[in-house]
Design a protein around this motif. Structure first.
Motif, PDB file in Angstrom:
ATOM      1  N   VAL A   9       1.098   4.683   5.112  1.00 32.74           N
ATOM      2  CA  VAL A   9       0.473   3.384   5.321  1.00 32.74           C
ATOM      3  C   VAL A   9       0.041   2.768   3.988  1.00 32.74           C
ATOM      4  O   VAL A   9       0.254   1.575   3.746  1.00 32.74           O
ATOM      5  N   ILE A  10      -0.512   3.568   3.103  1.00 32.17           N
ATOM      6  CA  ILE A  10      -0.970   3.047   1.805  1.00 32.17           C
ATOM      7  C   ILE A  10       0.214   2.535   0.987  1.00 32.17           C
ATOM      8  O   ILE A  10       0.155   1.461   0.390  1.00 32.17           O
ATOM      9  N   PHE A  11       1.320   3.305   0.959  1.00 31.84           N
ATOM     10  CA  PHE A  11       2.466   2.866   0.165  1.00 31.84           C
ATOM     11  C   PHE A  11       3.247   1.753   0.834  1.00 31.84           C
ATOM     12  O   PHE A  11       3.921   0.977   0.156  1.00 31.84           O
ATOM     13  N   LYS A  12       3.185   1.653   2.160  1.00 33.35           N
ATOM     14  CA  LYS A  12       3.919   0.601   2.863  1.00 33.35           C
ATOM     15  C   LYS A  12       3.252  -0.765   2.699  1.00 33.35           C
ATOM     16  O   LYS A  12       3.939  -1.769   2.552  1.00 33.35           O
ATOM     17  N   HIS A  13       1.946  -0.815   2.719  1.00 34.23           N
ATOM     18  CA  HIS A  13       1.247  -2.098   2.649  1.00 34.23           C
ATOM     19  C   HIS A  13       0.987  -2.453   1.254  1.00 34.23           C
ATOM     20  O   HIS A  13       0.715  -2.418   0.349  1.00 34.23           O
ATOM     21  N   MET A  62       5.630  -4.587  -2.519  1.00 39.66           N
ATOM     22  CA  MET A  62       4.743  -3.453  -2.573  1.00 39.66           C
ATOM     23  C   MET A  62       4.240  -3.294  -4.002  1.00 39.66           C
ATOM     24  O   MET A  62       4.791  -2.566  -4.797  1.00 39.66           O
ATOM     25  N   ALA A  63       3.206  -4.006  -4.317  1.00 43.98           N
ATOM     26  CA  ALA A  63       2.616  -3.920  -5.644  1.00 43.98           C
ATOM     27  C   ALA A  63       1.537  -2.838  -5.661  1.00 43.98           C
ATOM     28  O   ALA A  63       0.818  -2.640  -4.684  1.00 43.98           O
ATOM     29  N   PHE A  64       1.453  -2.146  -6.755  1.00 42.76           N
ATOM     30  CA  PHE A  64       0.442  -1.110  -6.931  1.00 42.76           C
ATOM     31  C   PHE A  64      -0.846  -1.785  -7.384  1.00 42.76           C
ATOM     32  O   PHE A  64      -0.881  -2.438  -8.416  1.00 42.76           O
ATOM     33  N   THR A  65      -1.899  -1.659  -6.579  1.00 41.44           N
ATOM     34  CA  THR A  65      -3.168  -2.303  -6.912  1.00 41.44           C
ATOM     35  C   THR A  65      -4.116  -1.296  -7.550  1.00 41.44           C
ATOM     36  O   THR A  65      -3.943  -0.086  -7.403  1.00 41.44           O
ATOM     37  N   PRO A  66      -5.152  -1.763  -8.229  1.00 44.08           N
ATOM     38  CA  PRO A  66      -6.104  -0.847  -8.865  1.00 44.08           C
ATOM     39  C   PRO A  66      -6.868   0.035  -7.876  1.00 44.08           C
ATOM     40  O   PRO A  66      -7.364   1.083  -8.244  1.00 44.08           O
ATOM     41  N   THR A  67      -6.955  -0.371  -6.621  1.00 43.16           N
ATOM     42  CA  THR A  67      -7.687   0.434  -5.637  1.00 43.16           C
ATOM     43  C   THR A  67      -6.818   1.507  -4.981  1.00 43.16           C
ATOM     44  O   THR A  67      -7.347   2.347  -4.253  1.00 43.16           O
ATOM     45  N   ASP A  68      -5.525   1.490  -5.223  1.00 47.27           N
ATOM     46  CA  ASP A  68      -4.645   2.478  -4.595  1.00 47.27           C
ATOM     47  C   ASP A  68      -4.996   3.923  -4.951  1.00 47.27           C
ATOM     48  O   ASP A  68      -4.964   4.778  -4.067  1.00 47.27           O
TER      49      ASP A  68
END
Length: 57
Positions: free
Chosen positions: A53-57, A1-7
């Protein structure tokens, strides 16, 4: 679960319009339709599910 710039953008949409935040994360799949149902039943469950869903994917 990497934090992306679009999160952060997805999280903003998750608060304003939860199905849109889920759509940006997974597209038109089961979680999207479930989020629409949860949002119609109550706005807060839709927001919670969108963040899940956002944090899971």
């Amino acid at each position: 679960m990497a934090f992306t710039p679009t999160d952060p953008i997805k999280m903003i949409f998750a608060v304003l319009l939860p199905p849109l935040g889920v759509f940006f994360e997974v597209g038109i799949k089961f979680p999207f339709w479930l989020n629409i149902l949860l949002t119609m039943l109550g706005f807060i469950p839709g927001v919670i599910h969108a963040f899940y869903v956002i944090f899971k994917h």
